[in-house]
Design an enzyme around this catalytic site. Structure first.
Site, PDB file in Angstrom:
ATOM      1  N   ASP A  97       0.850  -1.182   0.000  1.00  0.00           N
ATOM      2  CA  ASP A  97       0.000   0.000   0.000  1.00  0.00           C
ATOM      3  C   ASP A  97       0.887   1.235   0.000  1.00  0.00           C
ATOM      4  O   ASP A  97       1.280   1.748   1.049  1.00  0.00           O
ATOM      5  CB  ASP A  97      -0.915  -0.022   1.229  1.00  0.00           C
ATOM      6  N   ILE A  98       1.203   1.706  -1.213  1.00  0.00           N
ATOM      7  CA  ILE A  98       2.133   2.823  -1.366  1.00  0.00           C
ATOM      8  C   ILE A  98       1.466   4.068  -1.952  1.00  0.00           C
ATOM      9  O   ILE A  98       2.010   5.161  -1.856  1.00  0.00           O
ATOM     10  CB  ILE A  98       3.344   2.418  -2.229  1.00  0.00           C
ATOM     11  N   LYS A  99       0.329   3.902  -2.613  1.00  0.00           N
ATOM     12  CA  LYS A  99      -0.481   4.991  -3.176  1.00  0.00           C
ATOM     13  C   LYS A  99       0.345   6.015  -3.949  1.00  0.00           C
ATOM     14  O   LYS A  99       0.212   7.233  -3.758  1.00  0.00           O
ATOM     15  CB  LYS A  99      -1.303   5.680  -2.082  1.00  0.00           C
ATOM     16  N   ARG A 100       1.156   5.545  -4.855  1.00  0.00           N
ATOM     17  CA  ARG A 100       1.934   6.463  -5.687  1.00  0.00           C
ATOM     18  C   ARG A 100       1.041   7.055  -6.776  1.00  0.00           C
ATOM     19  O   ARG A 100       0.071   6.435  -7.212  1.00  0.00           O
ATOM     20  CB  ARG A 100       3.120   5.734  -6.320  1.00  0.00           C
ATOM     21  N   THR A 125      -0.709  -0.206  -4.629  1.00  0.00           N
ATOM     22  CA  THR A 125      -1.809   0.745  -4.746  1.00  0.00           C
ATOM     23  C   THR A 125      -1.320   2.026  -5.409  1.00  0.00           C
ATOM     24  O   THR A 125      -0.203   2.478  -5.181  1.00  0.00           O
ATOM     25  CB  THR A 125      -2.419   1.076  -3.375  1.00  0.00           C
TER      26      THR A 125
END
EC number: 4.1.1.23
Length: 291
Positions: A97-100, A125
């Site tokens: 879960d890094i949401k780049r 993510t």
């Protein structure tokens, strides 16, 4: 292109249920006895390992939220790396879960950082709200069949109303425009199960939209937050699934901290986590059966 990793995730849900265990591990979550003779890094890794061992056979996948590790600096990133390595040893499916959400050369480097090397994961993510060129650099990895992404579409937080629910000129909500564009890209990278390598983060706290969202994004595998602490119920979650599949439901604190609800079970924290994962799995299965 065929997506092997989505087929693997679909199969895991069939076999083990929809639970995605969130390894959002903060130091204050760890029982005191694990710090005896261990550094903070060693305590985090040991805690995670015991949670993984206790829940691997009843969880479809594990989501590791990188922020909890970044907050601890270099030591935290070592714990992150070692946690990912252990998950790979156990043949667990990893969602980083890094949401780049950047574009061009920067996005290529993010893709390399989290689809290869020390921080390699199966899924990551992404935030697509800068546009589809923030997604395109990840596509070559997905076309090889072994990687996938979960992109923010309709999130569970209250602030989602600020942007995601704005109306466009053609009357669609912004999140529907984003989801439609993502679906179009993902239609060329699909597993035998019928789902795309480009999945969506779809919060289960908007029950009035659930049936429509599932129908609209029919071949998009969902990562579903919002269950439990944010108010989402098993009956809500069931609407975002297709006959109990097509999505995984994340739970972090409720599983990691299950031992704190039962006095005197600190040393059984992993068993308590397992019991909570099973309870959650069975509750959602029952809700699906009663639709």
């Amino acid at each position: 292109m065929k997506s092997i990793i989505v087929d693997k995730l679909y199969k895991r849900v069939e076999e083990r249920g929809v639970v995605c265990v969130g390894l959002d591990t903060a130091l204050e979550y760890i029982p005191e006895h694990l710090f005896e003779g261990r550094s903070n890094v060693e305590a985090i890794v040991e805690f995670n390992k015991q949670i993984i061992d206790a829940t691997n056979d009843v969880a479809a996948c594990f989501k590791v939220q990188i922020a909890y590790y970044e907050a601890l600096g270099i030591d935290g990133m070592i714990a992150y790396k070692e946690t990912l390595s252990y998950l790979r040893e156990k043949d667990a499916i990893i969602v980083a879960d890094i949401k780049r959400g950047d574009i061009a050369a920067t996005a290529k480097q993010y893709a390399k950082a989290h689809f290869e090397g020390d921080f390699e994961a199966d899924f990551i993510t992404l935030s697509p709200y800068m546009g589809m060129d923030s997604i395109e650099p990840y596509v070559p990895y997905m076309e090889k069949g072994t990687k996938g992404v979960f992109t923010l579409v309709r999130t569970s937080n209250k602030g989602a109303e600020d942007i995601e629910m704005l109306k466009t000129e053609d009357g669609r909500d912004v999140y529907k425009v984003v989801g439609d564009k993502l679906k179009a890209i993902g239609d060329s990278i699909v597993g035998d199960c019928g789902y795309s390598a480009i999945g969506g983060v779809i919060g289960c706290t908007h029950v009035e939209e659930g049936i429509e969202i599932r129908k609209r994004f029919d071949n998009m595998f969902f990562l579903i937050p919002g269950y439990g602490a944010q108010g989402g119920k098993a009956t809500d979650v069931a609407m975002y699934l297709n006959n109990g599949n097509g999505g995984v439901v994340n739970s972090s604190r409720a599983i990691l901290l299950a031992y704190k609800k039962q006095e005197g079970r600190e040393k059984e924290f992993a068993l308590c986590a397992r019991e909570e994962a099973i309870r959650m799995r069975d509750e959602i299965r029952e809700a699906v059966e009663n639709i």
